[in-house]
Design an enzyme around this catalytic site. Structure first.
Site, PDB file in Angstrom:
ATOM      1  N   SER A 286       0.863  -1.185   0.000  1.00 44.94           N
ATOM      2  CA  SER A 286       0.000   0.000   0.000  1.00 44.94           C
ATOM      3  C   SER A 286       0.898   1.233   0.000  1.00 44.94           C
ATOM      4  O   SER A 286       1.530   1.548   1.009  1.00 44.94           O
ATOM      5  CB  SER A 286      -0.916   0.001   1.227  1.00 44.94           C
TER       6      SER A 286
ATOM      7  N   LYS B  81      -7.282   1.754  -2.830  1.00 44.98           N
ATOM      8  CA  LYS B  81      -6.830   1.296  -1.505  1.00 44.98           C
ATOM      9  C   LYS B  81      -6.826   2.454  -0.508  1.00 44.98           C
ATOM     10  O   LYS B  81      -7.190   2.281   0.665  1.00 44.98           O
ATOM     11  CB  LYS B  81      -5.432   0.686  -1.602  1.00 44.98           C
TER      12      LYS B  81
ATOM     13  N   LYS C  47       0.409   5.692   8.098  1.00 44.39           N
ATOM     14  CA  LYS C  47       0.998   5.916   6.774  1.00 44.39           C
ATOM     15  C   LYS C  47      -0.086   6.043   5.712  1.00 44.39           C
ATOM     16  O   LYS C  47      -0.055   6.947   4.865  1.00 44.39           O
ATOM     17  CB  LYS C  47       1.966   4.774   6.464  1.00 44.39           C
TER      18      LYS C  47
END
Length: 296
Positions: free
Chosen positions: A99, A174, A242
């Site tokens: 990701s 995502k 993140k």
């Protein structure tokens, strides 16, 4: 000898280890590389082959799959004299399941094309349980022909597999996924504290909530975490922090307002600074408890 493509797997963490093992179970020849020897030992025990370097892992691969924490790690394994692009054969397919930022995926695809290497960005959702059970949702960016070539491999890893658009699109979807999940966990956490402070039987409450419109995959997957205060990492706060940075930055770039998402991003960041970054993201409950005066 198997006629299936030979797979190199780079990154054998919480997600990468069970995913690579599912490919082995499906009959694929998997050669892996990671920095932790115990993870390599686990791969060998499952029937895979351990490599001593990225270059060694990818040299004879038809497909290279990467599953590492963030954009800097993807760039570290992809570029440079010992990286994937300098050592994989032309025509190979690189499937990055990390990701990362959409732009990192776009840049990787461009650099790979110059080497005659094909790339898909294919991040996943479903957490450790989804990886173990091979029921991940996989959102893919790239060319249709490359997606078609990779689909049999992806079908050994997940249940919902969708080509979302050109390079970077998988990462954009995502990012949206992580926004929805974080907001959902925060809502569940606030409900848990509200219910407990109100003296309601929490197990009964979550059971009935799960059967109505408030039900969600998040509530179903994380209910036991909330009930047992078990925050062993299936997906760490550090990684969700993140990801919230990715989605807030990408949204700013395209001019999309994320008023609730911005607040939850700050709550995730706050939890991390309080030392809970290594816990599962269901530990957002701890942040709500602190705000509500509980000792945690």
């Amino acid at each position: 000898m198997s006629n299936l493509p030979r797979v190199a797997w780079i990154g054998l963490g919480i997600m990468g280890s069970p995913m690579s093992e599912n490919l082995i179970k499906a009959g694929y020849d998997v050669t892996g590389f990671t920095l932790e020897q115990d993870k390599l030992d686990r791969l060998v025990a499952a029937g895979g082959t351990a490599a001593g370097s990225i270059a060694q892992a990818v040299r004879n691969a038809d497909v290279v799959i990467t599953m590492v924490p963030a954009s800097p790690q993807v760039e570290a394994v992809a570029y440079g004299p010992e990286g994937i692009l300098e050592n994989v054969r032309p025509g190979a397919l690189v499937v990055d399941m990390s990701s990362i930022t959409p732009q990192t995926s776009v840049d990787l695809a461009k650099a790979a094309a110059e080497k005659g290497v094909r790339v898909l960005d294919a991040p996943v959702s479903g957490g450790e349980a989804g990886a173990v059970e091979a029921v991940l949702s996989i959102m893919v960016g790239g060319e249709q022909a490359d997606f078609d070539a990779a689909k049999p491999i992806l079908e050994a890893l997940g249940r919902t597999i969708v080509l979302c658009g050109p390079h970077g699109s998988g990462q954009t979807v995502k990012a949206a996924n992580q926004l929805i999940v974080a907001v959902n966990i925060q809502g569940c956490a606030e409900a848990v504290v509200f219910l407990e402070k109100s003296g309601v039987d929490l197990r009964a409450a979550l059971e009935v909530l799960g059967g109505g419109l408030a039900g969600s995959t998040v509530l179903a997957r994380k209910k036991d975490n909330f009930l047992n205060r078990d925050f062993a990492p299936g997906f760490r706060i550090d990684l969700h922090h993140k990801d919230m940075g990715i989605v807030t930055d990408a949204a700013r770039t395209v001019g999309a307002a994320l008023p609730v998402g911005a607040v939850v991003a700050q709550l995730v960041a706050s939890l991390r600074t309080q030392g809970d970054g290594g816990l599962d993201h269901s530990a957002l409950l701890r942040g709500v408890e602190r705000l509500s005066g509980a000792e945690v």
